[in-house]
Design an enzyme around this catalytic site. Structure first.
Site, short mmCIF file in Angstrom:
data_model
loop_
_atom_site.label_atom_id
_atom_site.label_comp_id
_atom_site.label_asym_id
_atom_site.label_seq_id
_atom_site.Cartn_x
_atom_site.Cartn_y
_atom_site.Cartn_z
N GLU A 42 0.83 -1.21 0.00
CA GLU A 42 0.00 0.00 0.00
C GLU A 42 0.86 1.26 0.00
OE1 GLU A 42 -3.21 0.36 -0.40
OE2 GLU A 42 -3.51 -1.79 -0.55
N CYS A 99 -12.41 2.93 -15.27
CA CYS A 99 -12.75 4.34 -15.05
C CYS A 99 -11.46 5.14 -14.96
CB CYS A 99 -13.58 4.50 -13.78
SG CYS A 99 -14.33 6.14 -13.66
N CYS A 126 -16.58 3.16 -20.45
CA CYS A 126 -17.90 3.14 -19.79
C CYS A 126 -18.77 1.97 -20.26
CB CYS A 126 -18.62 4.46 -20.03
SG CYS A 126 -17.69 5.87 -19.38
N CYS A 183 -18.30 -0.90 -18.02
CA CYS A 183 -18.23 -0.58 -16.59
C CYS A 183 -19.44 -1.20 -15.86
CB CYS A 183 -18.24 0.93 -16.42
SG CYS A 183 -18.35 1.43 -14.70
N CYS A 204 -24.44 5.68 -13.48
CA CYS A 204 -23.38 6.70 -13.38
C CYS A 204 -23.93 8.06 -13.83
CB CYS A 204 -22.20 6.29 -14.23
SG CYS A 204 -20.92 7.57 -14.29
S1 SF4 Z 1 -19.67 4.65 -16.37
FE1 SF4 Z 1 -19.05 6.19 -14.89
S2 SF4 Z 1 -18.00 5.06 -13.32
FE2 SF4 Z 1 -18.11 3.74 -15.10
S3 SF4 Z 1 -16.24 4.08 -16.27
FE3 SF4 Z 1 -17.75 5.49 -17.06
S4 SF4 Z 1 -17.45 7.32 -15.91
FE4 SF4 Z 1 -16.46 5.72 -14.77
#
Ligand code: SF4
Length: 356
Positions: free
Chosen positions: A40, A199, A206, A209, A215
């Site tokens: 870390e 992200c 996205c 994601c 989002c």
């Molecule tokens: S949908 Fe939102 S959280 Fe997901 S990668 Fe895109 S910007 Fe990031």
């Protein structure tokens, strides 16, 4: 902000991490708090690919807290050399000593005790508690801040107090409700993985994601606007002259004071630019120099300023130093890179001498 915290967030992250996340880093699949703490700290401000060889070498040399506490700071900083942000190495060394003195050499598991160790902030303490002890604590490193800022469409720039307070609140609210064994680890790792691989700061993916349906930034088609850009500050430029003084395949190095930039590291002697180099060397070291050569300048960026270095190489007439307080030493060129030396000095030495 349109989004409300909900159960699905952590559920989606956990399932995505188990299927698509990263599982094979050398610091994963262990409960050893020392190994997790080390990773870390190394991962703060430094990319995974850079950290891996340093992490492995460090653990080979110091496999546990006791061996680290018995090491000299010089040896620890030598291992750290090239990784940057040397206060991290100094703090690790100091913490190992404190853990031996105050906790019998056993890494503490309670938040308050962990946070008292130098160099460990709230998010790092939480990550250690999650991965070493399976405790339910929220992490909020730079990657997670970016995800949550976008997910909630939160206003402000990273590092801004108001935004930070809000993000900590959201990070706590989003923790998985079900305390199923292993879920908090998968959840926390999932956030880190999502920030590093999906992200991302530029061109987030996205479409793949796991939280894209909720989002806020994506819904508004304004992903690029979150988080807001930090107000620009002009970086101050400082200048220094670094002296590469050679005498029979040895180079003169100075140890930096323990506090301040590059604290405790070995460095080339520095002097103000525009001063007479021959006079300076004679007055400070009692050395007469010859064959003075001006090398191309190099720049090194710190968080708050830029350092422009003017390197000069020269030969000294003798090795006798006028004022040697133990902080200046002639080091054979063949072993100079074994010492803890700052990255730009390492570059200068490599460029000018080591490959000779
Ligand atoms: S949908 Fe939102 S959280 Fe997901 S990668 Fe895109 S910007 Fe990031």
């Amino acid at each position: 902000m349109s989004n409300k915290p909900d159960f699905n967030f952590s559920f989606q992250i956990i399932h995505w991490q188990k299927a698509h996340g990263r599982h094979d880093f050398p610091w994963q699949n262990t409960r050893d708090p020392y190994a997790i703490w080390l990773s870390e700290i190394m991962l703060q401000q430094t990319r995974v690919a850079t950290v891996i060889p340093y992490y492995q070498r460090f653990l080979q040399c110091y496999p546990d807290i006791k061996s680290l506490s018995l090491a000299s700071l010089d040896d620890v900083l030598a291992l750290w050399s090239g990784l940057g942000y040397y206060s991290r190495g100094r703090n690790l060394h100091k913490s190992a000593d404190l853990i031996v003195k105050n906790h019998g050499g056993k890494f503490p598991s309670e938040s308050n005790s962990i946070k008292k160790l130098p160099g460990i902030g709230r998010s790092t303490a939480a990550a250690i508690q999650v991965f070493a002890f399976g405790k339910h604590h929220a992490i909020l490193d730079g990657n997670v801040k970016r995800i949550l800022t976008r997910y909630f469409g939160a206003k402000g720039y990273l590092g801004e107090k108001k935004l930070d307070t809000l993000l900590w609140k959201k990070a706590e609210e989003l923790l998985p409700e079900n305390k199923v064994n292993g879920d908090i680890e998968a959840y926390s790792q999932g956030l880190m993985d999502l920030g590093s691989t999906i992200c991302t700061r530029n061109k987030p993916k996205c479409a793949v994601c796991p939280i894209h349906l909720k989002c806020a930034a994506l819904q508004k088609n304004k992903v690029g606007e979150f988080p807001a850009a930090r107000p620009r500050k002009l970086l101050l430029v400082k200048e220094t002259t670094m002296l590469m003084i050679i005498r029979r395949k040895e180079i003169l190095l100075e140890r930096r004071p323990s506090k301040g930039i590059w604290g405790g590291l070995w460095c080339l002697p520095e002097m103000p630019v525009n001063e007479d180099i021959s006079l300076y060397c004679y007055q400070k070291f009692g050395l007469k120099i010859k064959q003075l050569a001006h090398m191309p300048s190099v720049e090194h960026s710190f968080t708050h300023f830029k350092l422009r270095i003017y390197p000069k190489s020269m030969l000294a007439d003798s090795k006798n130093l006028a004022t040697n307080k133990g902080e200046q030493e002639w080091i054979p060129l063949f072993r100079v890179l074994e010492l803890g030396i700052p990255a730009p000095v390492r570059i200068l030495l490599n460029l000018n001498f080591i490959n000779e």
